[in-house]
Design a protein around this motif. Structure first.
Motif, PDB file in Angstrom:
ATOM      1  N   GLY A  13      -9.931  17.651  76.856  1.00  0.00           N
ATOM      2  CA  GLY A  13      -8.534  17.399  76.520  1.00  0.00           C
ATOM      3  C   GLY A  13      -7.798  16.880  77.739  1.00  0.00           C
ATOM      4  N   VAL A  14      -6.981  15.863  77.561  1.00  0.00           N
ATOM      5  CA  VAL A  14      -6.200  15.286  78.659  1.00  0.00           C
ATOM      6  C   VAL A  14      -4.755  15.172  78.203  1.00  0.00           C
ATOM      7  N   THR A  15      -3.830  15.621  79.049  1.00  0.00           N
ATOM      8  CA  THR A  15      -2.414  15.539  78.715  1.00  0.00           C
ATOM      9  C   THR A  15      -1.639  14.876  79.845  1.00  0.00           C
ATOM     10  N   LEU A  16      -0.515  14.290  79.475  1.00  0.00           N
ATOM     11  CA  LEU A  16       0.348  13.608  80.438  1.00  0.00           C
ATOM     12  C   LEU A  16       1.737  13.476  79.841  1.00  0.00           C
ATOM     13  N   GLY A  17       2.692  13.165  80.670  1.00  0.00           N
ATOM     14  CA  GLY A  17       4.041  12.932  80.191  1.00  0.00           C
ATOM     15  C   GLY A  17       4.150  11.526  79.641  1.00  0.00           C
ATOM     16  N   GLY A  18       4.494  11.393  78.377  1.00  0.00           N
ATOM     17  CA  GLY A  18       4.586  10.067  77.780  1.00  0.00           C
ATOM     18  C   GLY A  18       4.354  10.128  76.284  1.00  0.00           C
ATOM     19  N   VAL A  19       4.277   8.969  75.683  1.00  0.00           N
ATOM     20  CA  VAL A  19       4.070   8.854  74.242  1.00  0.00           C
ATOM     21  C   VAL A  19       2.604   8.538  73.988  1.00  0.00           C
ATOM     22  N   VAL A  20       1.960   9.367  73.167  1.00  0.00           N
ATOM     23  CA  VAL A  20       0.546   9.198  72.835  1.00  0.00           C
ATOM     24  C   VAL A  20       0.419   9.093  71.322  1.00  0.00           C
ATOM     25  N   ARG A  21      -0.302   8.063  70.873  1.00  0.00           N
ATOM     26  CA  ARG A  21      -0.535   7.880  69.437  1.00  0.00           C
ATOM     27  C   ARG A  21      -2.020   7.644  69.204  1.00  0.00           C
ATOM     28  N   GLY A  22      -2.649   8.557  68.478  1.00  0.00           N
ATOM     29  CA  GLY A  22      -4.038   8.364  68.115  1.00  0.00           C
ATOM     30  C   GLY A  22      -4.968   8.164  69.300  1.00  0.00           C
ATOM     31  N   GLY A  23      -4.735   8.893  70.376  1.00  0.00           N
ATOM     32  CA  GLY A  23      -5.581   8.778  71.562  1.00  0.00           C
ATOM     33  C   GLY A  23      -5.231   7.624  72.476  1.00  0.00           C
ATOM     34  N   VAL A  24      -4.241   6.825  72.101  1.00  0.00           N
ATOM     35  CA  VAL A  24      -3.779   5.693  72.918  1.00  0.00           C
ATOM     36  C   VAL A  24      -2.483   6.091  73.617  1.00  0.00           C
ATOM     37  N   VAL A  25      -2.448   5.921  74.934  1.00  0.00           N
ATOM     38  CA  VAL A  25      -1.217   6.189  75.682  1.00  0.00           C
ATOM     39  C   VAL A  25      -0.301   4.987  75.493  1.00  0.00           C
ATOM     40  N   ALA A  26       0.654   5.112  74.577  1.00  0.00           N
ATOM     41  CA  ALA A  26       1.550   3.996  74.278  1.00  0.00           C
ATOM     42  C   ALA A  26       2.483   3.705  75.439  1.00  0.00           C
ATOM     43  N   ASP A  27       2.933   4.781  76.105  1.00  0.00           N
ATOM     44  CA  ASP A  27       3.857   4.601  77.215  1.00  0.00           C
ATOM     45  C   ASP A  27       3.811   5.828  78.108  1.00  0.00           C
ATOM     46  N   ALA A  28       3.491   5.631  79.373  1.00  0.00           N
ATOM     47  CA  ALA A  28       3.554   6.693  80.384  1.00  0.00           C
ATOM     48  C   ALA A  28       4.169   6.070  81.627  1.00  0.00           C
ATOM     49  N   ALA A  29       5.492   6.122  81.697  1.00  0.00           N
ATOM     50  CA  ALA A  29       6.215   5.395  82.739  1.00  0.00           C
ATOM     51  C   ALA A  29       5.816   5.841  84.134  1.00  0.00           C
ATOM     52  N   PHE A  30       5.569   7.137  84.322  1.00  0.00           N
ATOM     53  CA  PHE A  30       5.279   7.629  85.671  1.00  0.00           C
ATOM     54  C   PHE A  30       3.939   7.131  86.180  1.00  0.00           C
ATOM     55  N   LEU A  31       3.042   6.735  85.278  1.00  0.00           N
ATOM     56  CA  LEU A  31       1.764   6.137  85.666  1.00  0.00           C
ATOM     57  C   LEU A  31       1.795   4.615  85.567  1.00  0.00           C
ATOM     58  N   GLY A  32       2.833   4.079  84.970  1.00  0.00           N
ATOM     59  CA  GLY A  32       2.909   2.641  84.772  1.00  0.00           C
ATOM     60  C   GLY A  32       1.965   2.144  83.693  1.00  0.00           C
ATOM     61  N   TRP A  33       1.682   2.986  82.692  1.00  0.00           N
ATOM     62  CA  TRP A  33       0.728   2.629  81.643  1.00  0.00           C
ATOM     63  C   TRP A  33       1.442   2.244  80.355  1.00  0.00           C
ATOM     64  N   THR A  34       0.875   1.238  79.678  1.00  0.00           N
ATOM     65  CA  THR A  34       1.308   0.855  78.341  1.00  0.00           C
ATOM     66  C   THR A  34       0.080   0.527  77.512  1.00  0.00           C
ATOM     67  N   ASP A  35      -0.033   1.156  76.347  1.00  0.00           N
ATOM     68  CA  ASP A  35      -1.110   0.874  75.394  1.00  0.00           C
ATOM     69  C   ASP A  35      -2.493   0.998  76.032  1.00  0.00           C
ATOM     70  N   VAL A  36      -2.754   2.137  76.651  1.00  0.00           N
ATOM     71  CA  VAL A  36      -4.054   2.418  77.271  1.00  0.00           C
ATOM     72  C   VAL A  36      -4.889   3.269  76.314  1.00  0.00           C
ATOM     73  N   PRO A  37      -6.051   2.787  75.839  1.00  0.00           N
ATOM     74  CA  PRO A  37      -6.891   3.558  74.907  1.00  0.00           C
ATOM     75  C   PRO A  37      -7.678   4.641  75.642  1.00  0.00           C
ATOM     76  N   LEU A  38      -6.966   5.656  76.097  1.00  0.00           N
ATOM     77  CA  LEU A  38      -7.549   6.618  77.022  1.00  0.00           C
ATOM     78  C   LEU A  38      -8.628   7.487  76.372  1.00  0.00           C
ATOM     79  N   ALA A  39      -8.399   7.958  75.151  1.00  0.00           N
ATOM     80  CA  ALA A  39      -9.386   8.839  74.517  1.00  0.00           C
ATOM     81  C   ALA A  39     -10.721   8.135  74.341  1.00  0.00           C
ATOM     82  N   ALA A  40     -10.703   6.914  73.837  1.00  0.00           N
ATOM     83  CA  ALA A  40     -11.944   6.175  73.627  1.00  0.00           C
ATOM     84  C   ALA A  40     -12.655   5.906  74.955  1.00  0.00           C
ATOM     85  N   ALA A  41     -11.884   5.563  75.990  1.00  0.00           N
ATOM     86  CA  ALA A  41     -12.488   5.283  77.289  1.00  0.00           C
ATOM     87  C   ALA A  41     -13.135   6.531  77.886  1.00  0.00           C
TER      88      ALA A  41
END
Length: 378
Positions: A145-173
């Motif tokens: 399990g991985v958690t972070l501050g931001g919006v996550v949809r279906g294992g995809v990090v849609a937005d994590a401003a503090f990491l500078g991420w948008t639409d990162v398919p983190l669960a699959a990776a």
């Protein structure tokens, strides 16, 4: 993204479970050991069905039959069923802008190992490699399990401003890199679910979780289930108006709760600015400026709690987060804020203030993996 799959020959397979078996396992995880005679009516299962289900779970190594216990003054001692925590291990990882916090737990979310490391890079590929390297140090992991501050949809990090991420398919990776089924979630949502299954709100039909620190987070449990919005967004109360003449928050709102409450908001109003620990000590010692800033933040927190309680009428309000010293310093101001906003007797609010550290964030990430494994909802 890395695509190499790590071989985990020693990982115990998670058995395919029927819905009834999942329900029994969840009941024991949340409420603790109990006899069959209590489980059957709670889950509306017939005794023969329950016997078949528990036999399957015992054979799979997930449950064990324990000692007998007298559960009522007039009945006979009953044999208790309990979850075999040691049967499976789960890795939880909490990501911040510059650090990784990890915890390995057993099936009951009891921590058996932990680690804390600086992130070498916050590029998605590098973070995946880092998490995979942590996972490779532990044998017999069943899920991640991985958690972070931001919006996550279906294992995809849609937005994590503090990491500078948008639409990162983190669960699959991460599944590709570790060979582990992976659940990725917003950190406050995961904490809410963990507290509802394994913590202060275990089994509660309604609860509000409020976290204070670098941000202001909110989680809700309604009708015994953590609330997830239609668009995958976590519940948000941070920008409720407290004082239209107050400071501005990072989004440009003036006088909202976040403009008073976040660590940065507090420190920006003090000379220096000092480290948070120093600011807390200034307020404790009675320094006038620090005292005013912390009292204003405490009042804003009380307003937030009062509005949340008005909205839901929850069984419990759980307050936690790395900014928790605010409550200790400005307790009276917090309760003033609650009293000014809450529309009934403030004594009705069961406010549970829980000490916190980042290891607890990591544990809640592991609990998210447990919940996903048991329910099959990654």
């Amino acid at each position: 993204m890395p695509t190499r799959t790590t071989s985990r020959a020693t990982t115990p397979p998670w058995p395919a479970l029927t819905e009834a078996a999942r329900d029994v396992l969840m009941e024991l995880l949340v409420h603790g050991p109990m006899p069959r005679a209590e489980i059957a009516p709670r889950l509306h299962l017939s005794r023969p069905t329950l016997s078949r289900v528990t036999r399957t779970l015992v054979t799979a190594g997930l449950l064990a039959e324990g000692p007998t216990e007298l559960r009522s003054p007039t009945g006979r001692p009953s044999e208790l069923l309990h979850v075999r925590g040691e049967s499976h291990h789960f890795l939880g990882v909490k990501l911040t802008a510059d650090r990784l916090y990890a915890a390995v737990t057993d099936l009951t979310a009891a921590v058996v190992a932990s680690a804390e490391e600086p992130l070498r890079s916050n590029r998605p590929d590098d973070v995946v490699r880092h998490v995979a390297g942590v996972a490779a140090r532990f044998d017999r992991l069943t899920g991640l399990g991985v958690t972070l501050g931001g919006v996550v949809r279906g294992g995809v990090v849609a937005d994590a401003a503090f990491l500078g991420w948008t639409d990162v398919p983190l669960a699959a990776a991460l599944t590709a890199a570790t060979g582990l089924p992976t659940a990725v979630d917003n950190d406050v949502q995961a904490l809410t679910a963990a507290e509802h299954w394994f913590g202060a709100g275990a089994g509660a039909d309604s609860m509000v979780v409020i976290t204070v620190g670098a941000g202001v987070g909110t989680g809700l449990v309604v009708d015994g289930k953590p609330v997830r919005g239609a668009h995958g967004l976590p519940p948000r109360f941070a920008h409720v108006l407290v004082d239209p003449g107050g400071p501005e928050c990072g989004r440009g709102h003036r006088g909202c709760a976040a403009s008073f409450l976040t660590t940065d908001s507090i420190l920006r109003q003090l000379d220096g600015p000092p480290a948070y620990e120093e600011a807390v000590e200034r307020a404790r010692s009675g320094e006038p400026r620090a005292r005013r800033v912390f009292d204003a933040a405490g009042y804003a927190l009380g307003v937030l709690i009062g509005h949340a309680a008005n909205f839901l009428d929850p069984r419990k309000v759980l307050l936690t987060g790395e900014g928790l010293p605010l409550y200790e310093v400005a307790r009276d101001a917090v309760h003033d804020g609650i009293g000014d906003v809450y529309e009934d007797d403030p004594a009705l609010i069961d406010l549970d203030v829980r000490p916190f550290d980042f290891g607890e964030w990591a544990r809640s990430a592991a609990a998210r993996a447990i919940r996903a494994t048991v329910t099959g909802a990654f």
